[in-house]
Design a protein around this motif. Structure first.
Motif, PDB file in Angstrom:
ATOM      1  N   ILE A  97       1.044   7.896   2.395  1.00 31.24           N
ATOM      2  CA  ILE A  97       1.299   8.898   1.361  1.00 31.24           C
ATOM      3  C   ILE A  97       2.013  10.078   2.012  1.00 31.24           C
ATOM      4  O   ILE A  97       1.666  10.470   3.137  1.00 31.24           O
ATOM      5  N   SER A  98       2.961  10.649   1.339  1.00 32.06           N
ATOM      6  CA  SER A  98       3.675  11.794   1.899  1.00 32.06           C
ATOM      7  C   SER A  98       2.760  13.015   1.936  1.00 32.06           C
ATOM      8  O   SER A  98       1.838  13.155   1.122  1.00 32.06           O
ATOM      9  N   ALA A 136      -5.651  11.992  -5.782  1.00 23.96           N
ATOM     10  CA  ALA A 136      -7.106  11.826  -5.644  1.00 23.96           C
ATOM     11  C   ALA A 136      -7.878  12.668  -6.644  1.00 23.96           C
ATOM     12  O   ALA A 136      -9.100  12.854  -6.479  1.00 23.96           O
ATOM     13  N   ASP A 137      -7.216  13.155  -7.690  1.00 22.12           N
ATOM     14  CA  ASP A 137      -7.906  14.025  -8.657  1.00 22.12           C
ATOM     15  C   ASP A 137      -9.150  13.339  -9.215  1.00 22.12           C
ATOM     16  O   ASP A 137      -9.097  12.194  -9.679  1.00 22.12           O
ATOM     17  N   PRO A 153      -7.720   1.944  -1.099  1.00 22.62           N
ATOM     18  CA  PRO A 153      -8.168   3.334  -0.965  1.00 22.62           C
ATOM     19  C   PRO A 153      -7.072   4.236  -0.398  1.00 22.62           C
ATOM     20  O   PRO A 153      -6.304   3.835   0.483  1.00 22.62           O
ATOM     21  N   LEU A 154      -7.025   5.471  -0.883  1.00 25.40           N
ATOM     22  CA  LEU A 154      -5.947   6.381  -0.505  1.00 25.40           C
ATOM     23  C   LEU A 154      -5.976   6.758   0.968  1.00 25.40           C
ATOM     24  O   LEU A 154      -4.932   7.119   1.540  1.00 25.40           O
ATOM     25  N   GLY A 175       0.785  -1.227   0.000  1.00 26.91           N
ATOM     26  CA  GLY A 175       0.000   0.000   0.000  1.00 26.91           C
ATOM     27  C   GLY A 175       0.816   1.275   0.000  1.00 26.91           C
ATOM     28  O   GLY A 175       0.241   2.376  -0.025  1.00 26.91           O
ATOM     29  N   THR A 176       2.132   1.179   0.031  1.00 23.03           N
ATOM     30  CA  THR A 176       2.944   2.394  -0.084  1.00 23.03           C
ATOM     31  C   THR A 176       2.614   3.062  -1.420  1.00 23.03           C
ATOM     32  O   THR A 176       2.653   2.424  -2.469  1.00 23.03           O
ATOM     33  N   THR A 177       2.276   4.337  -1.383  1.00 18.73           N
ATOM     34  CA  THR A 177       1.788   5.025  -2.585  1.00 18.73           C
ATOM     35  C   THR A 177       2.635   6.258  -2.851  1.00 18.73           C
ATOM     36  O   THR A 177       2.817   7.110  -1.969  1.00 18.73           O
ATOM     37  N   ARG A 178       3.164   6.334  -4.068  1.00 19.70           N
ATOM     38  CA  ARG A 178       4.002   7.460  -4.482  1.00 19.70           C
ATOM     39  C   ARG A 178       3.209   8.366  -5.412  1.00 19.70           C
ATOM     40  O   ARG A 178       2.458   7.899  -6.269  1.00 19.70           O
ATOM     41  N   GLY A 179       3.389   9.693  -5.266  1.00 15.29           N
ATOM     42  CA  GLY A 179       2.584  10.673  -5.976  1.00 15.29           C
ATOM     43  C   GLY A 179       2.818  10.732  -7.474  1.00 15.29           C
ATOM     44  O   GLY A 179       3.778  10.162  -8.004  1.00 15.29           O
TER      45      GLY A 179
END
Length: 472
Positions: free
Chosen positions: A171-172, A154-155, A165-166, A67-71
């Motif tokens: 998330i940073s 999340a746009d 889900p975010l 689940g680590t999420t990068r922008g």
């Protein structure tokens, strides 16, 4: 972790131009697995148009948890993304200026899949397995001065369907603050540099390409091509194309000791410096050549493949520059003759003589075709925008060849003057009383246009171009 073994090396296009997915062969046994993550020779043989993107840096991002999420980050360089261990869900959004701005593509990557991400396409991912190692090659070094573009994960317009889900993932804070698509400033294309912007061709190029933030028009005062500091004068990785319209064109003065030095400096030394910069930075170099690289003794039109045999210093410098530019991986050598544009030139001189009642003697034993700078500029734009095959392209006006005598008579006639006022004279007789050095001229300057025409470009007929020029 499940990996699909034994795939063939294949490529899949996506709705985002330039973003392509690669299936990679992975070989495994009881000891583990092996793959060739980046294999230039095999990719070339398979017709995958990536091996020349020139990676200079290899980065690895290791992620401990699922689940680590990068922008969504769009960067000013290309990148080749793959996974060494684990699995990701990747999302890519086109953030470049143009009709596909905002286009979205998503897919999963494991060690048997990779993706090529072109400059300006936003790149993001979410890990689907613990201990995922995400690796990527880039073709420029990271720089704090580079231009970056970002999009919020999340746009609502992009509407990416994240597997996790975010609000449930790591998330940073910085990635959470990035703008929505409506507020994103698109990443502009790489820059085009036009040198010699105040010359005849430079002015025509400005009229053809127009004024844009990503086109730079430089004069000698702005950029000295012979400066030893040229390689550090710009952040060259930000440029896609250099169109060199700067040149020394005083063919007679080039035969003097001072002129010879100046001609070699402007036409060869400066071009060699641009060639080094273009090669090192993956830039397309457009170079304008001349009929003077030939001796003019051939019967019929010169093709791009005819051997050069220049008669004078100017022609020698142009032939030397052609050889230098030919080794740049991405290059166009546009060979022209009898150039006419905004500024002092033969047609303007003849028109002025006609108006002042002066009856000129004009050489009648040199044949060729006029080339209007508007056509040269249009042809260069055609090559660059079509990404035509690198090489030499002859470009003049279309139609029958004429002599300078014929051109002069046409200028008089189109201007409403009696063309019988123009008389013919041989080249030898014309220059017999010259007080200074005279460069030898090729008697035949006809260039074969079939290669350029085969690329889809149609040069204007010479007489039509002359009439239009005189009207303007």
């Amino acid at each position: 972790m499940s990996i699909e073994f034994g795939k063939a090396l294949t490529v899949t296009e996506t709705p985002i131009p330039g973003l392509i997915v690669l299936d990679l062969p992975v070989h495994g046994d009881s000891r583990g697995w092996f793959k060739e993550n980046w294999q230039r020779e095999k990719m070339t043989a398979a017709g995958i148009d990536l091996p020349d993107f020139g990676p200079v840096q290899n980065n690895i991002s290791f992620n401990d948890a699922v689940g680590t999420t990068r922008g969504i980050h769009a960067e000013p360089w290309d990148k080749y993304v793959s996974v060494a261990t684990g699995r990701i869900f990747g999302a890519w959004v086109d953030l470049r200026e143009g009709p596909t701005f905002g286009a979205v593509y998503t897919t999963e990557l494991d060690p048997s899949r990779a993706i090529f991400v072109p400059r300006g396409v936003g790149n993001s991912y979410q890990t689907l397995e613990a201990d995922t190692a995400y690796t990527y090659l880039v073709n420029d070094h990271w720089s704090p001065d580079a231009t970056y573009t970002f999009l919020n994960l999340a746009d609502e317009t992009a509407a990416i369907e994240w597997p996790i889900p975010l609000d449930q993932v790591e998330i940073s804070d910085k990635d959470k603050e990035h703008p929505r698509l409506a507020d994103v400033v698109p990443m502009p294309p790489k820059k085009i540099l036009v040198t010699g912007a105040n010359g005849q061709l430079g002015r025509a190029l400005r009229a053809e390409f127009g004024e844009h933030t990503w086109i730079e028009y430089a004069t000698r005062d702005d950029l000295d091509l012979t400066s030893p500091d040229l390689e550090s004068a710009r952040r060259w990785r930000d440029y896609s194309t250099i169109i060199n319209a700067a040149a020394y064109t005083k063919v007679d003065l080039a035969e003097t000791p001072e002129g010879r030095v100046d001609a070699w400096a402007a036409n060869v030394t400066a071009v060699a410096a641009l060639a080094r910069i273009a090669t090192a930075n993956g830039i397309t170099l457009v170079h304008v050549s001349s009929d003077y690289v030939f001796d003019g003794t051939k019967v019929g039109a010169y093709t791009e493949d005819d051997p050069v045999s220049p008669l004078g210093v100017y022609g020698q410098t142009k032939a030397a520059a052609d050889a230098v530019v030919s080794v740049v991986p991405r290059h166009y050598i546009v060979r022209t003759s009898w150039v006419i544009g905004e500024g002092n030139n033969f047609v303007r001189t003849m028109a002025s003589l006609a108006e002042r009642g002066i009856d000129p003697k004009v050489v009648d034993d040199q044949v060729g075709r006029l080339t209007f700078t508007t056509d040269i500029a249009r042809g260069i734009r055609h090559l660059v925008e079509r990404a035509a095959a690198p090489g030499v392209y002859n470009l003049t006006s279309a139609g029958a060849t004429t002599s300078w005598f014929d051109v002069a008579r046409n200028v008089f006639r189109h201007g409403g003057h009696d063309d019988a006022r123009v008389s013919g004279v041989s080249t030898d007789d014309y220059f017999a009383s010259a007080s200074g050095p005279v460069a030898a001229r090729p008697r035949n300057s006809e260039l074969d246009l079939s290669t350029f025409e085969a690329s889809g470009f149609a040069p204007a007929p010479g007489d039509d171009g002359l009439r239009a020029y005189l009207r303007s």
